[in-house]
Every structure is written in structure tokens, then in C-alpha cells.
Design a protein around this motif. Structure first.
Motif, PDB file in Angstrom:
ATOM      1  N   GLN A  81      17.513 -42.774 120.143  1.00 30.54           N
ATOM      2  CA  GLN A  81      18.310 -44.027 120.053  1.00 30.54           C
ATOM      3  C   GLN A  81      18.693 -45.086 119.437  1.00 30.54           C
ATOM      4  OE1 GLN A  81      15.831 -45.659 123.887  1.00 30.54           O
ATOM      5  NE2 GLN A  81      17.050 -44.448 125.308  1.00 30.54           N
ATOM      6  N   GLU A  82      17.408 -45.231 118.102  1.00 35.00           N
ATOM      7  CA  GLU A  82      17.314 -46.185 117.006  1.00 35.00           C
ATOM      8  C   GLU A  82      18.275 -45.415 116.140  1.00 35.00           C
ATOM      9  OE1 GLU A  82      13.299 -46.637 116.421  1.00 35.00           O
ATOM     10  OE2 GLU A  82      12.931 -47.807 118.020  1.00 35.00           O
ATOM     11  N   HIS A  83      18.371 -44.089 116.422  1.00 31.96           N
ATOM     12  CA  HIS A  83      19.154 -43.333 115.470  1.00 31.96           C
ATOM     13  C   HIS A  83      20.527 -42.427 115.382  1.00 31.96           C
ATOM     14  CE1 HIS A  83      15.575 -44.327 113.060  1.00 31.96           C
ATOM     15  NE2 HIS A  83      16.175 -44.653 111.942  1.00 31.96           N
ATOM     16  N   PRO A  84      21.323 -42.962 116.250  1.00 37.41           N
ATOM     17  CA  PRO A  84      22.389 -42.573 117.518  1.00 37.41           C
ATOM     18  C   PRO A  84      23.207 -41.815 116.679  1.00 37.41           C
ATOM     19  CG  PRO A  84      23.047 -44.417 117.159  1.00 37.41           C
ATOM     20  CD  PRO A  84      22.076 -44.681 116.589  1.00 37.41           C
ATOM     21  N   GLY A  85      23.720 -39.995 116.176  1.00 33.14           N
ATOM     22  CA  GLY A  85      24.897 -39.702 115.518  1.00 33.14           C
ATOM     23  C   GLY A  85      23.959 -38.025 115.347  1.00 33.14           C
ATOM     24  N   CYS A  86      22.051 -38.737 114.816  1.00 36.38           N
ATOM     25  CA  CYS A  86      21.570 -37.306 114.262  1.00 36.38           C
ATOM     26  C   CYS A  86      21.097 -36.110 115.503  1.00 36.38           C
ATOM     27  CB  CYS A  86      20.125 -38.477 113.810  1.00 36.38           C
ATOM     28  SG  CYS A  86      19.749 -39.464 112.809  1.00 36.38           S
ATOM     29  N   THR A  87      20.857 -35.068 114.329  1.00 36.39           N
ATOM     30  CA  THR A  87      20.625 -33.968 115.363  1.00 36.39           C
ATOM     31  C   THR A  87      19.572 -33.850 115.377  1.00 36.39           C
ATOM     32  OG1 THR A  87      22.427 -33.334 114.473  1.00 36.39           O
ATOM     33  CG2 THR A  87      20.706 -31.308 114.841  1.00 36.39           C
ATOM     34  N   VAL A  88      18.621 -33.693 116.319  1.00 35.40           N
ATOM     35  CA  VAL A  88      17.163 -33.666 116.194  1.00 35.40           C
ATOM     36  C   VAL A  88      16.527 -32.137 116.041  1.00 35.40           C
ATOM     37  CG1 VAL A  88      14.963 -34.036 117.958  1.00 35.40           C
ATOM     38  CG2 VAL A  88      16.989 -35.243 117.545  1.00 35.40           C
ATOM     39  N   VAL A  89      15.609 -31.589 114.859  1.00 42.76           N
ATOM     40  CA  VAL A  89      15.243 -30.240 114.206  1.00 42.76           C
ATOM     41  C   VAL A  89      14.306 -31.021 114.839  1.00 42.76           C
ATOM     42  CG1 VAL A  89      15.051 -28.493 113.298  1.00 42.76           C
ATOM     43  CG2 VAL A  89      17.349 -29.947 112.858  1.00 42.76           C
ATOM     44  N   SER A  90      13.655 -29.829 115.728  1.00 41.81           N
ATOM     45  CA  SER A  90      11.470 -29.974 115.764  1.00 41.81           C
ATOM     46  C   SER A  90      10.854 -28.844 115.429  1.00 41.81           C
ATOM     47  CB  SER A  90      11.213 -30.804 116.825  1.00 41.81           C
ATOM     48  OG  SER A  90      11.885 -31.723 117.501  1.00 41.81           O
ATOM     49  N   TYR A  91      10.123 -28.725 114.888  1.00 42.98           N
ATOM     50  CA  TYR A  91       8.896 -27.665 114.584  1.00 42.98           C
ATOM     51  C   TYR A  91       8.808 -27.141 115.873  1.00 42.98           C
ATOM     52  CZ  TYR A  91       5.003 -25.547 111.674  1.00 42.98           C
ATOM     53  OH  TYR A  91       3.949 -24.676 110.772  1.00 42.98           O
ATOM     54  N   VAL A  92       7.938 -26.097 115.644  1.00 43.00           N
ATOM     55  CA  VAL A  92       8.251 -25.500 116.591  1.00 43.00           C
ATOM     56  C   VAL A  92       6.325 -26.073 117.876  1.00 43.00           C
ATOM     57  CG1 VAL A  92       6.694 -23.135 115.776  1.00 43.00           C
ATOM     58  CG2 VAL A  92       7.847 -23.102 118.228  1.00 43.00           C
ATOM     59  N   ASN A  93       5.876 -26.449 116.497  1.00 47.63           N
ATOM     60  CA  ASN A  93       4.407 -27.421 117.334  1.00 47.63           C
ATOM     61  C   ASN A  93       4.615 -28.825 117.489  1.00 47.63           C
ATOM     62  OD1 ASN A  93       4.165 -25.316 114.821  1.00 47.63           O
ATOM     63  ND2 ASN A  93       2.020 -26.255 115.084  1.00 47.63           N
ATOM     64  N   THR A  94       5.057 -28.085 119.266  1.00 49.01           N
ATOM     65  CA  THR A  94       5.802 -29.428 119.982  1.00 49.01           C
ATOM     66  C   THR A  94       5.482 -28.919 121.477  1.00 49.01           C
ATOM     67  OG1 THR A  94       7.836 -29.167 119.151  1.00 49.01           O
ATOM     68  CG2 THR A  94       7.467 -30.385 118.068  1.00 49.01           C
ATOM     69  N   PHE A 136      14.182 -35.084 111.515  1.00 43.50           N
ATOM     70  CA  PHE A 136      13.371 -33.292 111.754  1.00 43.50           C
ATOM     71  C   PHE A 136      11.601 -34.004 111.968  1.00 43.50           C
ATOM     72  CE2 PHE A 136      10.039 -30.710 109.461  1.00 43.50           C
ATOM     73  CZ  PHE A 136      10.784 -29.432 110.035  1.00 43.50           C
ATOM     74  N   GLY A 137      10.957 -33.112 112.674  1.00 47.05           N
ATOM     75  CA  GLY A 137       9.874 -33.951 112.954  1.00 47.05           C
ATOM     76  C   GLY A 137       8.862 -32.542 113.927  1.00 47.05           C
ATOM     77  N   ASP A 154       6.206 -32.520 111.060  1.00 45.32           N
ATOM     78  CA  ASP A 154       5.634 -32.247 110.353  1.00 45.32           C
ATOM     79  C   ASP A 154       6.621 -32.475 108.942  1.00 45.32           C
ATOM     80  OD1 ASP A 154       4.718 -30.544 107.774  1.00 45.32           O
ATOM     81  OD2 ASP A 154       3.082 -30.535 109.838  1.00 45.32           O
ATOM     82  N   ARG A 155       5.677 -34.447 108.419  1.00 46.35           N
ATOM     83  CA  ARG A 155       6.532 -34.336 107.409  1.00 46.35           C
ATOM     84  C   ARG A 155       6.288 -33.845 106.747  1.00 46.35           C
ATOM     85  NH1 ARG A 155       1.679 -38.678 108.439  1.00 46.35           N
ATOM     86  NH2 ARG A 155       0.031 -37.658 107.241  1.00 46.35           N
ATOM     87  N   ASN A 156       4.896 -33.064 106.546  1.00 47.81           N
ATOM     88  CA  ASN A 156       5.247 -32.551 105.122  1.00 47.81           C
ATOM     89  C   ASN A 156       6.091 -30.728 104.235  1.00 47.81           C
ATOM     90  OD1 ASN A 156       2.768 -34.022 103.928  1.00 47.81           O
ATOM     91  ND2 ASN A 156       1.836 -32.635 105.536  1.00 47.81           N
ATOM     92  N   LEU A 157       6.717 -29.960 105.671  1.00 50.37           N
ATOM     93  CA  LEU A 157       7.463 -29.345 106.140  1.00 50.37           C
ATOM     94  C   LEU A 157       8.255 -30.014 105.288  1.00 50.37           C
ATOM     95  CD1 LEU A 157       8.179 -26.289 106.569  1.00 50.37           C
ATOM     96  CD2 LEU A 157       8.018 -26.721 108.942  1.00 50.37           C
ATOM     97  N   GLY A 158       9.271 -31.236 106.706  1.00 49.39           N
ATOM     98  CA  GLY A 158      10.076 -31.849 105.974  1.00 49.39           C
ATOM     99  C   GLY A 158      10.172 -32.546 104.436  1.00 49.39           C
ATOM    100  N   ALA A 159       9.335 -32.944 104.103  1.00 47.59           N
ATOM    101  CA  ALA A 159       9.437 -33.200 102.829  1.00 47.59           C
ATOM    102  C   ALA A 159       9.876 -32.421 101.863  1.00 47.59           C
ATOM    103  CB  ALA A 159       8.353 -34.041 102.629  1.00 47.59           C
ATOM    104  N   TYR A 160       8.903 -31.235 101.927  1.00 48.46           N
ATOM    105  CA  TYR A 160       9.538 -29.980 101.039  1.00 48.46           C
ATOM    106  C   TYR A 160      10.822 -29.589 101.619  1.00 48.46           C
ATOM    107  CZ  TYR A 160       8.877 -25.047 100.236  1.00 48.46           C
ATOM    108  OH  TYR A 160       8.968 -23.610  99.183  1.00 48.46           O
ATOM    109  N   ILE A 161      11.406 -28.904 102.636  1.00 57.07           N
ATOM    110  CA  ILE A 161      12.584 -28.986 102.541  1.00 57.07           C
ATOM    111  C   ILE A 161      13.952 -29.770 102.563  1.00 57.07           C
ATOM    112  CG2 ILE A 161      14.429 -28.669 104.771  1.00 57.07           C
ATOM    113  CD1 ILE A 161      12.909 -27.681 106.664  1.00 57.07           C
ATOM    114  N   ASN A 162      13.179 -31.201 102.156  1.00 55.63           N
ATOM    115  CA  ASN A 162      14.340 -32.323 101.441  1.00 55.63           C
ATOM    116  C   ASN A 162      14.133 -32.138  99.665  1.00 55.63           C
ATOM    117  OD1 ASN A 162      15.225 -33.608 103.698  1.00 55.63           O
ATOM    118  ND2 ASN A 162      13.978 -35.385 103.894  1.00 55.63           N
ATOM    119  N   ALA A 163      12.991 -31.611  99.625  1.00 59.59           N
ATOM    120  CA  ALA A 163      13.297 -31.781  97.924  1.00 59.59           C
ATOM    121  C   ALA A 163      13.439 -30.562  97.718  1.00 59.59           C
ATOM    122  CB  ALA A 163      11.132 -31.456  97.750  1.00 59.59           C
TER     123      ALA A 163
END
Length: 324
Positions: free
Chosen positions: A118-131, A163-164, A166-175
Motif C-alpha cells: 500500500q505504501e508503494h503502489p504500482g510495484c510488481t511483487v516478486v517473492s522468493y519461494v521461501n515464504t 523483492f522479498g 531475502d535481501r541478499n538474493l535481491g541485492a545480488y540480482i540488483n548488482a
């Protein structure tokens, strides 16, 4: 023991009959009850040995769905049993211990993710399977560590993404992609504990060893790796590499499969910093042969997914499969 006490514990600790061969009895009951045992690579070696299939979480759920079994015993953590149930709605899905949770899944609660969306409308939510299933139901696309890069690369570069967890996996993809995905501040407590100094210490002691690290590790550890990837990527690398020694920065349960698949090669787990102790997931290790035996014997505890949530949680998994 009364069923109420089992419910409180979340598992059955009834002792096996004297002289019972647990492995033989598990296999006998699987044949008798039309059941299959699925074991994650991070579970105990004896649990992996008695399983019909071993693998990572989504691969196991997909294998379960492809079988004609009536009962699925998912030896892993709770979200894995939920994922099995999502893909096998007509099967009885059992978890040897309902208390086997996941620090990564627990770091992202559905109510918190709903508020963040709700705080970030318009974003696509990509979630790691570990959820959890409830988080998957709020998600647009589910990914695994093995296909996250491929799936996200198919989305427009300018598309805003949450992306959530996992911040480490997300950071790897961002980089790797130059994206600026919003990262949920979660992490796996096992992979978060790996330290660069311990990797360096092992590499100095074993100069010919190749370093393998899971993408849930912090960037500093990934930067030291010869190969960074999912469990499947690491297993493939171990099999195909000419190296004979490997330093492994992931939950050490997978080393059992690596040794089985690569006889004669040496696998060195990265220990907890300053302790020399194995960096194990205590939740995965809650799966024991006795619990698997009792789970099959009593066909309990079963894992269910709220029918109001299930179709919403399956949808992002199906979208992922169409993209990978």
C-alpha cells in the motif's frame, strides 16, 4: 500419549516398538499406504537416505504433484509443506514436525507485506519461494534462487519491483542487472552467519579448493565464491568440475548429497565464525527418523492451506513456471 499432547508439541514423540528398524518400517508403510517421503537437502543424512526424493523446496513440491501417491511426507520446514499442499491439493500432506519453521519466511508476515504494498503502489511483487502461502497470495511472481535472475530479467527494466524477503538474493540480482528493486529486509539466519574470514581461512588451508556459496549469503561471501548459486547449481558444479576439493557456504546437510554424487571429492563446510562448529539450520534438523515413522504411522500432523488463500497463492507459482 494423548492426541491433545501431540497437538501442543506439533509432532509425535511416541517411542517406536523395541527392536523396530525405523528405515525398514518407513519404507514398508510407504508401500502399504501409497506414500512418498520428500527430503530437503538440508535435512539429516538418515532422513535423506530413507526418502523417495531429495531436492530443494520447489523441485520436491513439483515431484510430489507428479506422483500418484496418496500421502506426501515433506521433510523440510513448514512453508515447504504448504507449497506441496498448494501443488497437491488432493493429497494428504504431512510434516514430521509443525514447529520446523524458517527464519526467512518468518521475516515477512502477510500483514506487513500488505501494508508495504500500500505504501508503494504500482510495484510488481516478486517473492522468493521461501515464504508462507499467505505471502504468496499477495505476490505477483514467485521465484527460486535458481530461476530468480531469469524470471526478473523478463520484466521491463523500468518496472518497479518489490523483492522479498531475502535481501541478499535481491541485492545480488540488483548488482547483476543494474535494477533498483525495493528489497524486503529479511535474511536466512544460517546464510547470514557465514563470514568472509572463515572462507578465507579455509581457502588458505586448502589453496586448490573451489568455493561454492548459496545466493542467500551476504555479498562479501558471494564475492569470494568461484560459483554462486542455488543448491542445484552447486551440485552440478561439484559433479562437473575437475577440482577435488570444495569449500561449501550453505547449510551443510547438502554435503551428504555432494559426497554421494561425487565419491572421492572432498567437501569442506564453512563453520560458524570463531567456533569451528557447523553452521546448521536447527529447523531442518528437527526432522528425524522417529518423527517420520510416527507421522506415517498416525498420518498426522497434516498441513492445510486456507481455501480462500490457496488459489491466490498458486497463481504466482504458475506465472513463474510459465517464465522459467
Amino acid at each position: 500419549m494423548a492426541r491433545q499432547e501431540w497437538t501442543t508439541k506439533g509432532f509425535i514423540d511416541e517411542p517406536a516398538p523395541a527392536g523396530c528398524d525405523l528405515k525398514a518400517e518407513i519404507r514398508r508403510m510407504c508401500a502399504e499406504k501409497k506414500a512418498v517421503v520428500m527430503a530437503h537437502y538440508y535435512t539429516r543424512a538418515e532422513v535423506q537416505d530413507v526418502a523417495d526424493f531429495t531436492g530443494d523446496s520447489l523441485a520436491l513440491a513439483r515431484r510430489a504433484a507428479a506422483t500418484d501417491a496418496r500421502i506426501i511426507v515433506m521433510c523440510g520446514v513448514h512453508f515447504m509443506a504448504e507449497t506441496c499442499k498448494l501443488l497437491c491439493p488432493g493429497k494428504l500432506v504431512l510434516a514430521p514436525d509443525l514447529g520446523a519453521g524458517c527464519s526467512l519466511a518468518d521475516s515477512c508476515r502477510a500483514d506487513d507485506l500488505r501494508k508495504f504494498k500500500q505504501e508503494h503502489p504500482g510495484c510488481t511483487v516478486v517473492s522468493y519461494v521461501n515464504t508462507t502461502a499467505a505471502v504468496k497470495a499477495l505476490t505477483d511472481i514467485v521465484v527460486t534462487s535458481g530461476n530468480a535472475m531469469k524470471v526478473i530479467s523478463q520484466l521491463p527494466q523500468e518496472e518497479p519491483i518489490i523483492f522479498g524477503p531475502d535481501r541478499n538474493l535481491g541485492a545480488y540480482i540488483n548488482a547483476a542487472t543494474g535494477r533498483r528493486m525495493l528489497l524486503w529486509p529479511g535474511a536466512c539466519h544460517v546464510h547470514e552467519r557465514f563470514a568472509e574470514a572463515e572462507v578465507e581461512r579455509l581457502r588458505q588451508a586448502h589453496p586448490g579448493a573451489k568455493v561454492m556459496a548459496h545466493l542467500e549469503c551476504r555479498a562479501g561471501v558471494l564475492g569470494l565464491a568461484d560459483v554462486a548459486g542455488s543448491t542445484a547449481v552447486m551440485l552440478k558444479y561439484a559433479k562437473e568440475s575437475d577440482a577435488t576439493e570444495f569449500i561449501v557456504a550453505t547449510e551443510p546437510g547438502i554435503i551428504h548429497e555432494m559426497r554421494r554424487a561425487c565419491p572421492g571429492k572432498v567437501f569442506l563446510p564453512v563453520p560458524l565464525a570463531g567456533t569451528g562448529a557447523c553452521n546448521e539450520c536447527e529447523y531442518m534438523k528437527m526432522n528425524t527418523l522417529l518423527k517420520v515413522y510416527n507421522t506415517l504411522r498416525h498420518e498426522w500432523p497434516a498441513v492445510e492451506v486456507d481455501p480462500a488463500i490457496a488459489p491466490l497463492a498458486v497463481r504466482p507459482i504458475e506465472r513463474m513456471l510459465s517464465m522459467s
